[in-house]
Scaffold this motif. Structure first.
Motif, PDB file in Angstrom:
ATOM      1  N   ALA A 133      -3.331  -0.344  -0.247  1.00  0.00           N
ATOM      2  CA  ALA A 133      -4.240   0.630  -0.850  1.00  0.00           C
ATOM      3  C   ALA A 133      -4.294   1.830   0.088  1.00  0.00           C
ATOM      4  O   ALA A 133      -4.428   1.677   1.305  1.00  0.00           O
ATOM      5  N   LEU A 134      -4.183   2.996  -0.482  1.00  0.00           N
ATOM      6  CA  LEU A 134      -4.077   4.226   0.302  1.00  0.00           C
ATOM      7  C   LEU A 134      -5.413   4.960   0.392  1.00  0.00           C
ATOM      8  O   LEU A 134      -6.191   4.977  -0.560  1.00  0.00           O
ATOM      9  N   ASP A 135      -5.637   5.573   1.553  1.00  0.00           N
ATOM     10  CA  ASP A 135      -6.831   6.389   1.817  1.00  0.00           C
ATOM     11  C   ASP A 135      -8.126   5.597   1.707  1.00  0.00           C
ATOM     12  O   ASP A 135      -9.168   6.113   1.296  1.00  0.00           O
ATOM     13  N   VAL A 136      -8.055   4.324   2.091  1.00  0.00           N
ATOM     14  CA  VAL A 136      -9.243   3.471   2.193  1.00  0.00           C
ATOM     15  C   VAL A 136      -9.144   2.643   3.464  1.00  0.00           C
ATOM     16  O   VAL A 136      -8.069   2.506   4.051  1.00  0.00           O
ATOM     17  N   LYS A 185      -5.078   2.718   5.451  1.00  0.00           N
ATOM     18  CA  LYS A 185      -4.624   1.842   4.375  1.00  0.00           C
ATOM     19  C   LYS A 185      -5.064   0.418   4.632  1.00  0.00           C
ATOM     20  O   LYS A 185      -5.283   0.011   5.777  1.00  0.00           O
ATOM     21  N   VAL A 186      -5.219  -0.304   3.555  1.00  0.00           N
ATOM     22  CA  VAL A 186      -5.595  -1.707   3.581  1.00  0.00           C
ATOM     23  C   VAL A 186      -4.514  -2.469   2.832  1.00  0.00           C
ATOM     24  O   VAL A 186      -4.130  -2.083   1.728  1.00  0.00           O
ATOM     25  N   TYR A 187      -4.020  -3.532   3.451  1.00  0.00           N
ATOM     26  CA  TYR A 187      -2.978  -4.337   2.816  1.00  0.00           C
ATOM     27  C   TYR A 187      -3.594  -5.416   1.942  1.00  0.00           C
ATOM     28  O   TYR A 187      -4.698  -5.889   2.197  1.00  0.00           O
ATOM     29  N   GLY A 188      -2.847  -5.798   0.945  1.00  0.00           N
ATOM     30  CA  GLY A 188      -3.267  -6.868   0.044  1.00  0.00           C
ATOM     31  C   GLY A 188      -2.128  -7.206  -0.898  1.00  0.00           C
ATOM     32  O   GLY A 188      -0.964  -6.966  -0.594  1.00  0.00           O
ATOM     33  N   ARG A 189      -2.492  -7.754  -2.046  1.00  0.00           N
ATOM     34  CA  ARG A 189      -1.511  -8.057  -3.074  1.00  0.00           C
ATOM     35  C   ARG A 189      -1.982  -7.436  -4.375  1.00  0.00           C
ATOM     36  O   ARG A 189      -3.172  -7.369  -4.655  1.00  0.00           O
ATOM     37  N   LEU A 190      -1.007  -6.983  -5.148  1.00  0.00           N
ATOM     38  CA  LEU A 190      -1.279  -6.393  -6.451  1.00  0.00           C
ATOM     39  C   LEU A 190      -0.927  -7.422  -7.513  1.00  0.00           C
ATOM     40  O   LEU A 190       0.192  -7.928  -7.550  1.00  0.00           O
ATOM     41  N   GLN A 247       6.448   2.538  -4.852  1.00  0.00           N
ATOM     42  CA  GLN A 247       5.887   3.276  -5.987  1.00  0.00           C
ATOM     43  C   GLN A 247       4.364   3.305  -5.869  1.00  0.00           C
ATOM     44  O   GLN A 247       3.753   2.319  -5.472  1.00  0.00           O
ATOM     45  N   GLU A 248       3.759   4.444  -6.207  1.00  0.00           N
ATOM     46  CA  GLU A 248       2.301   4.536  -6.214  1.00  0.00           C
ATOM     47  C   GLU A 248       1.776   4.248  -7.612  1.00  0.00           C
ATOM     48  O   GLU A 248       2.294   4.764  -8.599  1.00  0.00           O
TER      49      GLU A 248
END
Length: 173
Positions: free
Chosen positions: A57-60, A85-90, A124-125
């Motif tokens: 996640a960008l800008d958080v 940025k915060v990492y996670g799974r989509l 990709q965003e």
């Protein structure tokens, strides 16, 4: 089964079965064993959390802003933070299964709210939904829950998040 089961099942019945939502998960839901235990305790054994894809996640950034009696201290949400940025799974979640995710994340009990996030996955965003502390319940009082941090780290490790990010989580950052 808890008192929210009927509410969730009613929402499932009214949801569009052909719709899907992108869900950015960054917290304890990433701990598969813990999620499966929660799922069983709440009678959702029919629901399978998809594999998901590694995402950021960008800008958080993480903020420990929710004092939880269950966790015995503050737990993490997201806050706007340019360049972080915060990492996670989509995950791609079927519309009829979204109420289960809402239940797991605390939306059903008003502990959290949904918020849009911009995520990068496979270069990709995309736009996705994450769950964050309900602003009416946010507080910086008390200590960060060590038990929550342990669960966060277990989830990050089992989700394959980057090692340097996992180390940051271990420090409660």
């Amino acid at each position: 089964m808890d008192s929210h089961y009927d509410q969730v099942m009613k929402a499932r019945a009214g949801a569009d079965p052909s719709a899907t939502r992108l869900y950015f998960a960054y917290s304890t839901i990433l701990d598969r064993a813990a999620f499966e235990e929660w799922r069983s305790q709440h009678s959702y054994d029919f629901f399978e959390l998809p594999e998901g894809r590694l995402a950021e996640a960008l800008d958080v950034d993480l903020v420990y802003d929710f004092p939880s009696r269950w966790w015995g201290g503050r737990v993490a949400g997201l806050t706007d933070s340019a360049g972080q940025k915060v990492y996670g799974r989509l995950f791609e979640i079927r519309g009829q299964d979204w109420p289960i995710i809402q239940h797991k994340e605390g939306f059903v009990t008003s502990m959290c709210v949904e918020r849009p996030v911009r995520v990068r996955v496979d270069g990709q965003e995309l736009a996705a939904t994450a769950f964050v502390t309900n602003p009416r319940r946010a507080s910086a009082e008390g200590t960060i829950s060590p038990r929550f941090v342990d669960a966060l780290v277990r989830g990050a490790q089992s989700a394959g998040l980057p090692a340097d990010y996992v180390e940051r989580l271990k420090r409660g950052e």
